[in-house]
Design a protein around this motif. Structure first.
Motif, PDB file in Angstrom:
ATOM      1  N   ALA A 159      -3.790  64.453 -17.725  1.00  0.00           N
ATOM      2  CA  ALA A 159      -2.367  64.524 -18.091  1.00  0.00           C
ATOM      3  C   ALA A 159      -1.482  64.216 -16.893  1.00  0.00           C
ATOM      4  O   ALA A 159      -0.458  63.531 -17.014  1.00  0.00           O
ATOM      5  N   ARG A 160      -1.879  64.694 -15.718  1.00  0.00           N
ATOM      6  CA  ARG A 160      -1.097  64.429 -14.496  1.00  0.00           C
ATOM      7  C   ARG A 160      -1.075  62.950 -14.178  1.00  0.00           C
ATOM      8  O   ARG A 160      -0.016  62.364 -13.876  1.00  0.00           O
ATOM      9  N   LEU A 161      -2.257  62.321 -14.249  1.00  0.00           N
ATOM     10  CA  LEU A 161      -2.346  60.890 -13.943  1.00  0.00           C
ATOM     11  C   LEU A 161      -1.574  60.058 -14.966  1.00  0.00           C
ATOM     12  O   LEU A 161      -0.929  59.063 -14.610  1.00  0.00           O
ATOM     13  N   ALA A 162      -1.633  60.467 -16.232  1.00  0.00           N
ATOM     14  CA  ALA A 162      -0.890  59.748 -17.264  1.00  0.00           C
ATOM     15  C   ALA A 162       0.613  59.842 -16.995  1.00  0.00           C
ATOM     16  O   ALA A 162       1.351  58.857 -17.159  1.00  0.00           O
ATOM     17  N   GLY A 163       1.062  61.024 -16.558  1.00  0.00           N
ATOM     18  CA  GLY A 163       2.479  61.206 -16.247  1.00  0.00           C
ATOM     19  C   GLY A 163       2.935  60.383 -15.069  1.00  0.00           C
ATOM     20  O   GLY A 163       4.113  59.985 -14.983  1.00  0.00           O
ATOM     21  N   GLY A 173       1.609  57.467 -14.349  1.00  0.00           N
ATOM     22  CA  GLY A 173       1.333  56.063 -14.625  1.00  0.00           C
ATOM     23  C   GLY A 173       0.104  55.545 -13.906  1.00  0.00           C
ATOM     24  O   GLY A 173      -0.034  54.342 -13.683  1.00  0.00           O
ATOM     25  N   GLU A 174      -0.826  56.446 -13.526  1.00  0.00           N
ATOM     26  CA  GLU A 174      -2.007  56.049 -12.748  1.00  0.00           C
ATOM     27  C   GLU A 174      -3.292  56.063 -13.564  1.00  0.00           C
ATOM     28  O   GLU A 174      -4.379  55.907 -13.016  1.00  0.00           O
ATOM     29  N   LEU A 175      -3.162  56.243 -14.889  1.00  0.00           N
ATOM     30  CA  LEU A 175      -4.359  56.320 -15.727  1.00  0.00           C
ATOM     31  C   LEU A 175      -4.769  54.922 -16.180  1.00  0.00           C
ATOM     32  O   LEU A 175      -4.726  54.561 -17.347  1.00  0.00           O
TER      33      LEU A 175
END
Length: 638
Positions: free
Chosen positions: A93-97, A99-101
């Motif tokens: 969830a952190r990475l998605a927030g 934009g790193e996913l």
């Protein structure tokens, strides 16, 4: 040969081929390395720290990551991978927030996770690993973890990982893989008592324990207090509420277990309206997230339940003179008019002299309002579905002690006198000591919850003795200075002296005698205790009696960390060695705060399942199956 038993066994293995196949399978399992056992003690509601220890396997997952990827992946990236394994949903969830996913991140992460998973699962059978994989991921993960063609391995990985990403299941797959790594690293979990009290959310710890595939619990005195409260013991109901008030733990009572504290709040606010109750101000080590309570009201509630508890405890002491605890009913000997109490011939002034609910002529009698309040609280405890479910789990998985793989596990002590002899406890006119004492107490604990009538009433009362009695193996001190700490400034009266066990058990020959008393190999075995925090900052060691005694209460509870100097121990027993993980205070988001691993004992050779209790059980089954084969061949069973 028991032909009736063999006929029952034949229903499971109806042919010579099926029996022979199972013998081969079980023989192969006995030759595998033993699984890794983890021992925890005295979590005291510190759910965040404990869950981190479970998810990180007390630092062992990070060690495996470094072992597998240390030469090819930077230290920073290895830290990130560890954080992903411990908290996959949160990290994704952190990475998605941010934009790193990206697909590249997913591809690289899956590849690295597979390498780590291959390493941690190497000593287990494929069938055992499959049982721990989510059903919809079994085929994919089984294929990825068991590639045998080294020539085409990278190509095979690339094709499957590419398909995982293109079909949109990469995030779900990564979460499943991380949880599989967590699960495989801890084969067996031993809890050496005291799940409850002081910390904020024991209920969250129990929710997690109920998900574990193999867990056992040795009851601690704080667990017994909650078990007795759930069974309906009024003094213990008051006790668990009072401790929660003291540590500002309203969340565990109201949000965790749905217990109704409104009646207590109303009663306390009315009864102590003009009392500042400053002596009872909660020790706010943790904030209440769901049920914040004004500290002034919390102090009034704390005082109200404290007075009720002292009365109820005095009633129990008067009811059971055989406990020889008359000196602990100090409330009855208090001069409420003068505001003093006499202890051992000396008069002490009380820190609090306002007791509006106490009748000096009958100080142990509950007032009408207190009696009504206790009826409400008792009903709330008995009707809390989640509390009762957790308590039944503790009964199902728990006992006074456990013997496993030549180790003797119990929370507190085996009571001894000043000469080092086993101390006896009188229960209904008969004396018990040592192993027979713990066995008898185990019966009483079960009767308190599952029996009825006079048998339950007696056992119910005895649960309170187990909480704080001088000869209770779970408490192991000459007194619980509850009254003195509340009302008397002289700290010399606050001292609680430990049972002689804690002195004699530091001698190797005493520990070996106790191991033999419980039918264990004294040369190979260990005693593993909790209960007494090891003050490492004062030079104390958790390893005692030439390695025969391991005391693993290192202060997971924040309330003890200033005393111990660390934040808890995990004892880890794998196929090579016995190790202690020494933890640092838990800080959310700092997975790099890896514990210090200390070697306690190196095994002479790698231990296989055949060297364990489980191995003996398997061997018994193999021998039974061999008898079944003979019965088939002789025509005794068709």
């Amino acid at each position: 040969m028991d032909i009736k038993y063999l006929r029952l066994l034949a229903k499971e293995y109806p042919t010579i081929e099926s029996a022979a196949s199972e013998i081969i399978n079980l023989s192969a399992i006995r030759s595998l390395p033993k699984g890794t056992e983890y021992f925890f003690s005295d979590m005291h509601g510190e759910y965040e720290a404990f869950l981190h220890m479970l998810r990180s396997a007390s630092g062992m997952i990070k060690i495996k990551i470094d072992l597998v990827l240390g030469k090819t992946v930077s230290a920073a990236d290895r830290e990130k991978l560890a954080e992903l394994i411990y908290y996959p949903e949160k990290e994704i969830a952190r990475l998605a927030g941010c934009g790193e996913l990206s697909d590249e991140w997913k591809r690289l992460s899956i590849y690295r996770l597979i390498l780590v998973c291959e390493t941690v699962s190497a000593k287990y059978t494929r069938s055992r690993i499959r049982k721990r994989i989510p059903e919809d991921m079994v085929y994919i993960l089984d294929e990825l973890l068991n590639v045998t063609d080294d020539v085409n391995k990278d190509y095979y990985y690339d094709e499957i990982i590419g398909a995982i990403i293109s079909t949109g299941i990469a995030e779900t797959f990564i979460i499943s893989l991380c949880k599989l790594i967590q699960s495989v690293c801890i084969d067996k979990l031993h809890i050496i008592g005291d799940i409850f009290d002081r910390g904020p959310r024991a209920d969250i710890i129990l929710d997690e324990l109920m998900k574990m595939h193999d867990v056992d619990i040795q009851w601690g005195n704080h667990d017994i207090s909650w078990m007795g409260a759930a069974a309906g013991n009024p003094a213990l109901i008051a006790n668990v509420i009072r401790i929660a008030m003291r540590y500002n733990n309203f969340d565990v009572l109201e949000d965790g277990y749905g217990l109704n504290l409104r009646a207590l709040a109303v009663f306390a606010a009315e009864t102590y309206e003009n009392d500042d109750c400053r002596l009872y101000m909660p020790n706010a080590l943790d904030d209440n997230i769901y049920d914040p309570v004004d500290l002034d009201l919390g102090a009034k509630m704390h005082k109200a339940i404290t007075v009720i508890q002292l009365k109820l405890e005095g009633q129990l002491i008067a009811k059971h003179p055989e406990w020889e605890m008359q000196d602990r009913d100090i409330f009855s000997r208090t001069d409420f008019a003068k505001g003093t109490v006499t202890i051992d011939g000396r008069e002490y002034e009380l820190l609090d002299k306002s007791f509006p609910t106490v009748d000096p002529a009958s100080p142990l009698a509950l007032s009408e309002g207190e009696a009504e309040l206790m009826n409400v609280l008792k009903a709330s405890f008995r009707h809390s579905e989640k509390l009762q479910r957790h308590i039944r789990f503790i009964y199902a998985k728990g006992a006074m002690y456990k013997t496993v793989n030549n180790n003797l596990l119990f929370h507190g002590c085996i009571p001894m006198d000043e000469n080092g002899e086993l101390q006896s406890v009188s229960i209904r006119g008969r004396k018990y000591s040592g192993k027979t004492l713990l066995d008898k107490l185990g019966e009483l604990v079960n009767q308190a919850y599952f029996s009825s009538g006079e048998e339950k009433d007696y056992a119910d009362d005895f649960m309170w003795y187990l909480w704080c009695g001088a000869k209770s193996p779970l408490y192991g001190k000459d007194k619980m200075a509850f009254f003195e700490r509340c009302f008397i400034a002289d700290k010399s009266l606050h001292t609680e002296n430990y049972n002689a066990y804690y002195t004699f058990s530091e001698k190797a020959d005493v520990c070996m005698s106790l191991l033999e008393l419980f039918g264990l190999d004294s040369e190979k075995g260990h005693i593993i205790n909790g209960h007494v925090p090891v003050k490492i900052k004062n030079g104390e060691s958790p390893v005692k009696a030439d390695g025969k005694l391991l005391v693993i209460d290192g202060g997971i509870s924040k309330a003890y960390q200033s005393t111990t100097g660390i934040a808890g121990y995990t004892l880890i027993y794998d196929s090579h060695s016995l190790n202690l993980a020494e933890h640092k205070p838990f800080v959310a988001g700092e997975s790099g705060n890896t514990p210090t691993i200390r070697l306690v004992e190196k095994l002479e050779r790698r231990a296989n399942i055949s060297d364990t209790d489980k191995g003996e059980e398997i061997l018994d089954k193999i021998n039974d199956l061999r008898q079944l084969l003979e019965a088939y061949k002789a025509g005794l069973i068709k």
